[in-house]
Motif scaffolding. Structure first.
Motif, PDB file in Angstrom:
ATOM      1  N   VAL A  36       0.838  -1.205   0.000  1.00 14.09           N
ATOM      2  CA  VAL A  36       0.000   0.000   0.000  1.00 14.09           C
ATOM      3  C   VAL A  36       0.870   1.252   0.000  1.00 14.09           C
ATOM      4  O   VAL A  36       0.607   2.214  -0.721  1.00 14.09           O
ATOM      5  CB  VAL A  36      -0.948  -0.008   1.216  1.00 14.09           C
ATOM      6  CG1 VAL A  36      -1.735   1.296   1.295  1.00 14.09           C
ATOM      7  CG2 VAL A  36      -1.907  -1.184   1.136  1.00 14.09           C
ATOM      8  N   LEU A  37       1.920   1.238   0.813  1.00 12.57           N
ATOM      9  CA  LEU A  37       2.829   2.385   0.879  1.00 12.57           C
ATOM     10  C   LEU A  37       3.560   2.575  -0.441  1.00 12.57           C
ATOM     11  O   LEU A  37       3.734   3.710  -0.912  1.00 12.57           O
ATOM     12  CB  LEU A  37       3.830   2.178   2.017  1.00 12.57           C
ATOM     13  CG  LEU A  37       4.742   3.363   2.358  1.00 12.57           C
ATOM     14  CD1 LEU A  37       3.915   4.539   2.864  1.00 12.57           C
ATOM     15  CD2 LEU A  37       5.784   2.956   3.395  1.00 12.57           C
ATOM     16  N   ARG A  38       3.987   1.489  -1.058  1.00 11.32           N
ATOM     17  CA  ARG A  38       4.666   1.583  -2.351  1.00 11.32           C
ATOM     18  C   ARG A  38       3.743   2.154  -3.422  1.00 11.32           C
ATOM     19  O   ARG A  38       4.174   2.937  -4.269  1.00 11.32           O
ATOM     20  CB  ARG A  38       5.155   0.194  -2.775  1.00 11.32           C
ATOM     21  CG  ARG A  38       6.323  -0.315  -1.956  1.00 11.32           C
ATOM     22  CD  ARG A  38       6.613  -1.776  -2.253  1.00 11.32           C
ATOM     23  NE  ARG A  38       7.660  -2.301  -1.401  1.00 11.32           N
ATOM     24  CZ  ARG A  38       7.968  -3.581  -1.295  1.00 11.32           C
ATOM     25  NH1 ARG A  38       7.294  -4.484  -2.021  1.00 11.32           N
ATOM     26  NH2 ARG A  38       8.943  -3.986  -0.487  1.00 11.32           N
ATOM     27  N   LEU A  50       6.969   4.583   8.059  1.00  6.40           N
ATOM     28  CA  LEU A  50       6.389   3.238   7.984  1.00  6.40           C
ATOM     29  C   LEU A  50       5.385   3.003   9.117  1.00  6.40           C
ATOM     30  O   LEU A  50       4.287   2.469   8.886  1.00  6.40           O
ATOM     31  CB  LEU A  50       7.513   2.206   8.047  1.00  6.40           C
ATOM     32  CG  LEU A  50       7.140   0.742   7.842  1.00  6.40           C
ATOM     33  CD1 LEU A  50       6.526   0.527   6.472  1.00  6.40           C
ATOM     34  CD2 LEU A  50       8.368  -0.141   8.021  1.00  6.40           C
ATOM     35  N   ARG A  51       5.754   3.418  10.320  1.00  9.78           N
ATOM     36  CA  ARG A  51       4.835   3.252  11.452  1.00  9.78           C
ATOM     37  C   ARG A  51       3.552   4.062  11.250  1.00  9.78           C
ATOM     38  O   ARG A  51       2.451   3.589  11.568  1.00  9.78           O
ATOM     39  CB  ARG A  51       5.537   3.664  12.752  1.00  9.78           C
ATOM     40  CG  ARG A  51       6.607   2.694  13.216  1.00  9.78           C
ATOM     41  CD  ARG A  51       7.018   2.971  14.642  1.00  9.78           C
ATOM     42  NE  ARG A  51       7.697   4.262  14.766  1.00  9.78           N
ATOM     43  CZ  ARG A  51       9.015   4.415  14.709  1.00  9.78           C
ATOM     44  NH1 ARG A  51       9.803   3.368  14.510  1.00  9.78           N
ATOM     45  NH2 ARG A  51       9.554   5.602  14.853  1.00  9.78           N
ATOM     46  N   LYS A  52       3.694   5.274  10.743  1.00 15.21           N
ATOM     47  CA  LYS A  52       2.526   6.110  10.482  1.00 15.21           C
ATOM     48  C   LYS A  52       1.611   5.465   9.444  1.00 15.21           C
ATOM     49  O   LYS A  52       0.377   5.436   9.602  1.00 15.21           O
ATOM     50  CB  LYS A  52       2.966   7.492  10.008  1.00 15.21           C
ATOM     51  CG  LYS A  52       1.813   8.445   9.731  1.00 15.21           C
ATOM     52  CD  LYS A  52       2.321   9.792   9.240  1.00 15.21           C
ATOM     53  CE  LYS A  52       1.159  10.722   8.902  1.00 15.21           C
ATOM     54  NZ  LYS A  52       1.638  12.037   8.368  1.00 15.21           N
ATOM     55  N   ALA A  53       2.212   4.934   8.375  1.00 14.12           N
ATOM     56  CA  ALA A  53       1.418   4.294   7.322  1.00 14.12           C
ATOM     57  C   ALA A  53       0.677   3.069   7.860  1.00 14.12           C
ATOM     58  O   ALA A  53      -0.492   2.839   7.521  1.00 14.12           O
ATOM     59  CB  ALA A  53       2.326   3.900   6.158  1.00 14.12           C
ATOM     60  N   ARG A  54       1.335   2.290   8.710  1.00 12.67           N
ATOM     61  CA  ARG A  54       0.691   1.091   9.252  1.00 12.67           C
ATOM     62  C   ARG A  54      -0.415   1.449  10.245  1.00 12.67           C
ATOM     63  O   ARG A  54      -1.427   0.739  10.322  1.00 12.67           O
ATOM     64  CB  ARG A  54       1.746   0.201   9.902  1.00 12.67           C
ATOM     65  CG  ARG A  54       2.601  -0.521   8.848  1.00 12.67           C
ATOM     66  CD  ARG A  54       3.702  -1.353   9.432  1.00 12.67           C
ATOM     67  NE  ARG A  54       4.346  -2.135   8.380  1.00 12.67           N
ATOM     68  CZ  ARG A  54       5.504  -2.782   8.532  1.00 12.67           C
ATOM     69  NH1 ARG A  54       6.130  -2.739   9.692  1.00 12.67           N
ATOM     70  NH2 ARG A  54       6.010  -3.466   7.525  1.00 12.67           N
TER      71      ARG A  54
END
Length: 455
Positions: free
Chosen positions: A110-112, A438-442
């Motif tokens: 999703v982040l990619r 990464l933590r924010k995105a998760r």
């Protein structure tokens, strides 16, 4: 009977050749997007370099007409950049390197799909150039890492989604090719991919990285010529008498660089009091306020702090930097303000410029030693202390000196600085910024999943 035997042999030979042709064609189809992406990365480096130069020229022309133009240009430029970021280019957020590092982690599809798109790449190019043209302390060498990774990933998206190893190889290759093309330093690109991005040697990605670096570097060189980023200087340092410069520069660069990384990580998470609320609730207004502060510092400093720092660093290295004694501390301050403004832009090249200013200050403490040698040691030491990537910094700065006598001093100062900075900042700057993203995105993904379950 012999005729049938000959015909059978001919059919087998034709069949083998057809199979070889089909397999070769399929191989070419798989590799062509990788080669095309490398060419596009080289072209992007040329666009960034040319656009950055023109942005500097235009800003300097406006400043020469009246220094107070910067009080309009810098705040409006940063405000416009943040507005476009929030409205159209959400994937172009940040300095580029942390975004590419975050996308390297497994399970981040999703982040990619948000960060590694052609739209995000276009946004990084456009918004970074807006930030540079506004006079903020930004460079394009960080954003191009995300742009290169996005180009590689987007043009090979089908293969990347199917295989995690392929996805990782493409991101690493895009990052390496971008650094190599931006600095015209192929070895720096390879070392950067190993040291800063993956933190290990990835044998599966080796051929993709090498091929991408070669093609992107050749493309950029064919468009811009065989240039050196900060110029070439002839300097030597006699270790029998000048050995003291290595620990002095290493300690100073490590302490200041480590402190810088710690401050930047702290400010990324939380600003003091009302500033944090302002950045959260009205990011455009906060960016404008940062622009006013940068412009005010630039006017008081006589204009020396505006821009990426490339031209001033080059002046310090090649011409001695007379009258630029305050450049290092003031450039450091504008780099921090630009960083927290929220506008996209990199800190890779500005950190080298700040290091040149610090080296100039340290040279005044050692007047009997070659000034240019101390400046180069200051550059690599601050860069290594801030980024904790000593080999990358060493390779970039090494190519500015045509003397082999500088290799050991540069390596020693870089390693001293990188290890000393660990005592001040336990976490590496770009790696931790990537983890924060990464933590924010998760967390956002978890909230979305929770809302879906509730409904």
């Amino acid at each position: 009977m012999p005729d049938q035997h000959v015909a059978g042999l001919l059919r087998q030979q034709v069949s083998r050749r057809l199979r070889h042709f089909v397999l070769s064609t399929a191989l070419w189809r798989r590799r062509a997007p990788i080669w095309l992406a490398a060419v596009l990365i080289g072209c992007t480096a040329f666009v960034f370099s040319t656009g950055s130069n023109w942005a500097h020229i235009l800003f300097e022309a406006a400043y020469a007409h009246s220094p107070y133009w910067s009080l309009l240009i810098t705040p409006c430029g940063l405000g416009l950049s943040v507005f476009l970021l929030n409205r159209y280019f959400a994937g172009a957020v940040g300095g580029g390197i942390p975004q590419a590092i975050a996308a390297l982690h497994p399970g981040t599809l999703v982040l990619r799909e948000r960060l590694l798109t052609l739209k995000a790449a276009l946004g990084q190019v456009l918004l970074t150039l807006i930030g540079i043209s506004s006079g903020a302390t930004f460079g394009y060498e960080g954003p191009i890492v995300q742009v290169g990774a996005a180009i590689k990933y987007s043009l090979n998206r089908g293969a990347a989604i199917k295989n995690e190893g392929t996805s990782r190889s493409l991101i690493l290759a895009g990052a390496a090719a971008s650094v190599a093309a931006a600095f015209n330093a192929p070895l720096a690109g390879i070392v950067f991919a190993i040291e800063e991005m993956s933190h290990a040697f990835d044998q599966r990605a080796t051929s993709t990285i090498l091929l991408s670096v070669i093609i992107a570097g050749l493309t950029a060189m064919s468009l811009e010529g065989n240039y050196n980023y900060f110029g070439i200087t002839s300097v030597t340092l006699d270790l029998r008498h000048g050995w003291i410069a290595m620990p002095v520069c290493g300690i100073a660069g490590g302490l200041i660089g480590g402190l810088t990384a710690r401050i930047m990580l702290k400010l990324s998470a939380n600003l003091p009091g009302p500033f944090h609320r302002l950045r959260q609730q009205n990011p455009i207004l906060f960016a404008i306020a940062c622009g006013i502060a940068i412009a005010a510092i630039g006017i008081m400093a006589g204009g020396i702090t505006f821009g990426t720092g490339y031209w001033r660093a080059r002046e310090i290295i090649l011409q001695g930097g007379d009258g630029l004694e305050a450049y290092g501390p003031l450039k450091w301050l504008t780099m921090l303000i630009s960083f927290i403004s929220g506008a996209p832009g990199g800190t890779l090249a500005p950190s080298l410029a700040v290091g040149a200013g610090i080296g100039l200050n340290l040279a005044s403490l050692m007047p009997d030693l070659p000034q240019t040698a101390i400046i180069l040691l200051g550059m690599v030491a601050f860069f290594s202390g801030m980024t904790r990537a000593p080999m990358t910094g060493f390779v970039i700065v090494m190519e500015m000196s045509d003397s082999s006598s500088m290799i050991i001093p540069l390596m020693a100062s870089a390693l001293i600085a990188a290890n000393l900075s660990r005592l001040i900042s336990r976490k590496a700057l770009y790696g931790e910024l990537g983890y924060m993203l990464l933590r924010k995105a998760r967390r956002e993904e978890a909230q979305i999943d929770q809302l879906r379950r509730d409904t």
